[in-house]
Scaffold this active site. Structure first.
Site, mmCIF file in Angstrom:
data_model
loop_
_atom_site.group_PDB
_atom_site.id
_atom_site.type_symbol
_atom_site.label_atom_id
_atom_site.label_comp_id
_atom_site.label_asym_id
_atom_site.label_seq_id
_atom_site.Cartn_x
_atom_site.Cartn_y
_atom_site.Cartn_z
ATOM 1 N N ASP A 123 42.896 36.243 44.150
ATOM 2 C CA ASP A 123 42.287 37.562 44.167
ATOM 3 C C ASP A 123 41.446 37.769 42.917
ATOM 4 O O ASP A 123 41.813 37.323 41.831
ATOM 5 C CB ASP A 123 43.401 38.621 44.247
ATOM 6 C CG ASP A 123 42.866 40.017 44.405
ATOM 7 O OD1 ASP A 123 42.247 40.292 45.444
ATOM 8 O OD2 ASP A 123 43.083 40.845 43.500
ATOM 9 N N GLU A 162 38.360 34.400 45.675
ATOM 10 C CA GLU A 162 37.572 35.551 46.130
ATOM 11 C C GLU A 162 36.515 35.838 45.075
ATOM 12 O O GLU A 162 36.829 36.077 43.915
ATOM 13 C CB GLU A 162 38.471 36.771 46.313
ATOM 14 C CG GLU A 162 37.694 38.023 46.682
ATOM 15 C CD GLU A 162 38.452 39.312 46.376
ATOM 16 O OE1 GLU A 162 38.320 40.262 47.162
ATOM 17 O OE2 GLU A 162 39.167 39.365 45.354
#
Length: 546
Positions: free
Chosen positions: A204, A273
């Site tokens: 993330d 990401e």
């Protein structure tokens, strides 16, 4: 420890993202959980995917629904136990599925013991584990950095009488990766799950690990930026060039350390990401040279633009900058409006959605699906009083948040709760009545359903080695048709997609002689005519070249 073998299952493998809160509720508390996921793995395996990616299930106060971690090495009781996780991994592996878990390394919850200790004083052992800074002489924050979720990214702390950095919610303080002790501690949490048998990580907010040590101001970019797909155009976050608060050069060295650790475990992978001002270039940099991330995905396919020139430009840019890097292309995830509405439109044009799915599966890279994509689910309409997402509540009604793509998965059409739980418990987000005719049990029995189209698409793709392993060469940009050739071991496949609502023609060159149309059930609207391809609106064609 030496580098372990890697069978590269991820290179071209299909990843299915599961948002645990909304997938399946096994204990009737209104929130999905790990045993619920385990019970549905037969369904997931039936899709033909290679791996599941689980959004966070770690201990958390759930201010950002698990993306605010208070214990990296335990399961939140809301989702189950460590034994439940072990059972999930074992069951998934028995069904031929890899397990990738979300790791939120850039920040923790403000309830994490590390932060509790860090904020206690300026002299404690973890005082420098987070990003602390003194106020300016006038009391303002140390610089102009902004939070992705709105407002300043600095929060005043009365105990230390300093500001701390938070790139997201104020309850998500950023770790100080310039401190080697922090890096070692983070690597230790990564190793914990590798030892439990996970096959990889989705990282993330990968560009956010390091900040500029001098805390220099970000330059402005001249007001509102159209097409901000991370939160919305109403958030001034997009009015800065984010050159100092993220994507710092030190990130690359951290990725090398992370890769060295992950490479000690057989057949593992990492996908990052990427949300930066130039995401395609960052994807390329973070996956180049085989010593950092295995693959990365950006938000560039998560916006509303699905025109052929736009798609061609993205692929051209990655090809020019990739340096051998490997992309993961996602059309949806838990942070954006569902592709069923975003690209399918108010009427949920299934022909365009099937065209988009085929396009995604034909690209060079590793496709990532979001739960419900295979059902063609539209964005759910959530009333303000039912919202749970903090930025959605703060920015309503111009931005309605991310809850519309997170409502419970529809399993059983006639069940009061769509088969999500026991039918008696109110779920954390409301059930979406519009999903009833799209439920798994309805589509499962319909050979022509969107669900069965996805199953056929993924099964067919497995038979086309050029689409999994092949190089990709773009045809010249076309106003309506996105087209490219995939080539591997002597096989040349032309993939062409009319992303417009008008008929289109694509002329081929002498070196692109069609030999055979490759039949893909559910993809229609194209045919070979002489030395060209002719398409109906939203028609597609996949052709074996001579």
């Amino acid at each position: 420890m030496s580098k372990a073998p890697n069978n590269n299952w991820w290179r071209g493998g299909v990843i299915y993202q599961i948002y645990p809160r909304s997938f399946a509720d096994s204990n009737s508390d209104g929130v999905g959980d790990l045993p619920g996921i385990t019970a549905k793995l037969d369904y997931v395996a039936s899709l033909g995917v290679d791996a599941i990616w689980l959004s966070p299930f770690f201990k958390s106060p759930m201010k950002d629904f698990g993306y605010d971690v208070s214990d990296y090495c335990d399961v939140d009781p809301l989702f189950g136990t460590l034994d439940d996780f072990r059972t999930l991994v074992q069951t998934a592996h028995a069904k031929g599925l890899k397990v990738v878990i979300d790791q939120v390394l850039s920040h923790t919850s403000d309830q994490h013991p590390w932060f509790v200790e860090s904020r206690a004083s300026k002299t404690n052992p973890k005082a420098d584990w987070y990003v602390w800074a003194d106020a300016k002489d006038d009391g303002n924050p140390p610089n102009n950095w902004l939070s992705v979720f709105g407002g300043s990214s600095w929060q005043w702390d009365t105990r230390r009488k300093q500001y701390y950095l938070h790139n997201f919610l104020a309850s998500q303080p950023d770790l100080n990766f310039h401190n080697p002790e922090v890096v070692d501690a983070i690597l230790g949490t990564v190793k914990f799950w590798l030892e439990l048998g996970v096959d990889g990580y989705r990282l993330d907010t990968a560009p956010f690990y390091f900040h500029d040590k001098e805390l220099r101001n970000n330059p402005g970019r001249g007001g509102a930026k159209e097409g901000d797909n991370t939160v919305s155009d109403v958030n001034p976050y997009g009015w800065q060039w984010h050159v100092y608060d993220k994507e710092r050069p030190e990130n690359l060295e951290f990725f090398k350390k992370l890769r060295a650790l992950v490479d000690q475990y057989p057949n593992t992978t990492m996908v990052g990401e990427i949300g930066t001002d130039d995401s395609i270039a960052t994807m390329a940099a973070y996956t180049s040279d085989g010593d950092k991330l295995h693959m990365a995905y950006s938000f560039d396919l998560l916006g509303k633009d699905s025109s052929a020139p736009y798609l061609h430009g993205l692929m051209q840019k990655f090809a020019e900058k990739s340096q051998g890097g490997w992309p993961s292309w996602a059309l949806a995830n838990h942070d954006v409006e569902r592709v069923g509405s975003r690209w399918g439109g108010p009427e949920r044009n299934l022909q365009k959605l099937r065209l988009a799915a085929a396009f995604q599966m034909c690209l060079r890279g590793s496709p990532c699906l979001y739960q419900g994509d295979e059902l063609g689910l539209p964005e759910a309409d959530i009333a303000f009083e039912d919202l749970q997402d903090p930025p959605g509540i703060a920015m309503w009604p111009e931005y309605k948040g991310r809850d519309g793509c997170r409502t419970p998965m529809p399993w059983v059409s006639q069940a009061a709760d769509l088969g999500f739980g026991d039918g008696k418990t109110k779920a954390w987000l409301p059930y979406t009545e519009a999903y009833r005719p799209l439920a798994v049990d309805v589509q499962d029995k319909d050979a022509g359903s969107h669900l069965n189209f996805y199953r056929q698409l993924l099964q067919w793709r497995r038979t086309q080695s050029a689409l999994i392993h092949g190089e990709q060469t773009l045809l010249p940009v076309h106003s309506q048709v996105m087209a490219f050739v995939r080539e591997h071991a002597g096989q040349r496949v032309l993939c062409a997609f009319n992303f417009s609502d008008q008929a289109a023609t694509l002329q081929l060159t002498a070196g692109q002689q069609p030999a055979q149309v490759l039949a893909l059930p559910g993809l229609s609207g194209g045919q070979v005519e002489g030395q060209g391809l002719v398409f109906e609106p939203f028609g597609g064609l996949i052709v074996q070249l001579a």
